[in-house]
Scaffold this active site. Structure first.
Site: not given
Ligand code: G6P
Ligand code: MG
Length: 236
Positions: A15, A17
């Protein structure tokens, strides 16, 4: 039934983030800015539950049944992303989380393909900013597949892109929805963070500081009874 842990690992799926880099605070601050502007209550605790959810799923989780039009919701998503870009434009390799700068080359040297499976539409941009995009054999995001995490789709897609069966993949995740997704994909899962959020993973660690590929391989290739109390057995 074959014990999953007796299958040799042939790939690692990350993953992004909260695992490769700590963008969680950027997501929090940009959501907070948007919701403050719109007078919608929001706080850090709510943000924790958004880990791993797509941008739209995150917005829906916070606004609940408030009656916004699709066009308004799209404007919220675009505005949030614009704020988020103000942060990611500044990112570089110093934003890698502890352990990642060592772990990626170590896994590569061991000859295993690596992939990223993220709910972020910014996944390629962020990995490029971090200087690690070239380390990966595939970068997948939930927009490539029908269903977001907690469905297994994005992990199965990443495994398919690198040509490795799910049973031979190890996933590193920090989000509850991502842990559920990786387990549903039939993969081994290392949960990073607090047991309240990642406790369903096969093994839980607070972070990757000092964790080597050898430790992970030993831990995840040893047949066992599944519990999440294996922290000490990866050398921590
Ligand atoms: C990851 C993070 C989320 C976030 C998502 C979308 O999964 O953990 O907190 O909302 O990505 O990210 P983006 O960059 O598309 O806004
Ligand atoms: Mg994550």
């Amino acid at each position: 039934m074959t014990d999953l842990f007796s299958v040799p690992l042939r790939a690692v799926i990350f993953d992004m983030d909260g695992v490769l880099t700590d963008t969680i605070d950027y997501h929090y601050r940009t959501w907070q800015r948007l919701f403050d502007e719109e007078n919608i209550p929001f706080n850090r605790e709510q943000n924790e539950a958004l880990r791993g959810l797509s941008r739209l799923d995150s917005l829906n989780a916070v606004i609940g049944d408030r009656p916004f039009s699709d066009a308004k919701k799209q404007e919220f998503l675009d505005r949030k992303n614009q704020y988020f870009h103000e942060f990611i434009e500044q990112m570089d390799e110093t934003a890698l989380l502890p352990g990642i700068a060592h772990l990626l080359p170590e896994i590569k040297a061991a000859g295993l393909p690596m992939a990223v499976a993220s709910a972020s539409q910014n996944v390629t941009k962020v990995c490029t900013q971090l200087g690690i995009a070239d380390m990966f054999d595939a970068i997948a995001n939930v927009y490539d597949v029908p269903n977001s995490k907690p469905a297994p789709d994005v992990f199965l897609h990443a495994a398919q892109l690198i040509g490795v069966e799910p049973q031979a993949c190890l996933v590193l995740e920090d989000g509850g929805s991502g842990i559920a997704a990786a387990l549903a994909a039939g993969m081994r899962v290392l949960g990073l963070g607090s047991p309240e959020i990642v406790g369903a993973a096969h093994v839980v660690l607070p972070d990757l500081a000092g964790v080597t590929w050898t430790m992970l391989r030993d831990r995840f290739e040893t047949p066992r009874t599944m519990t999440s109390s294996a922290v000490s057995s990866v050398g921590r």
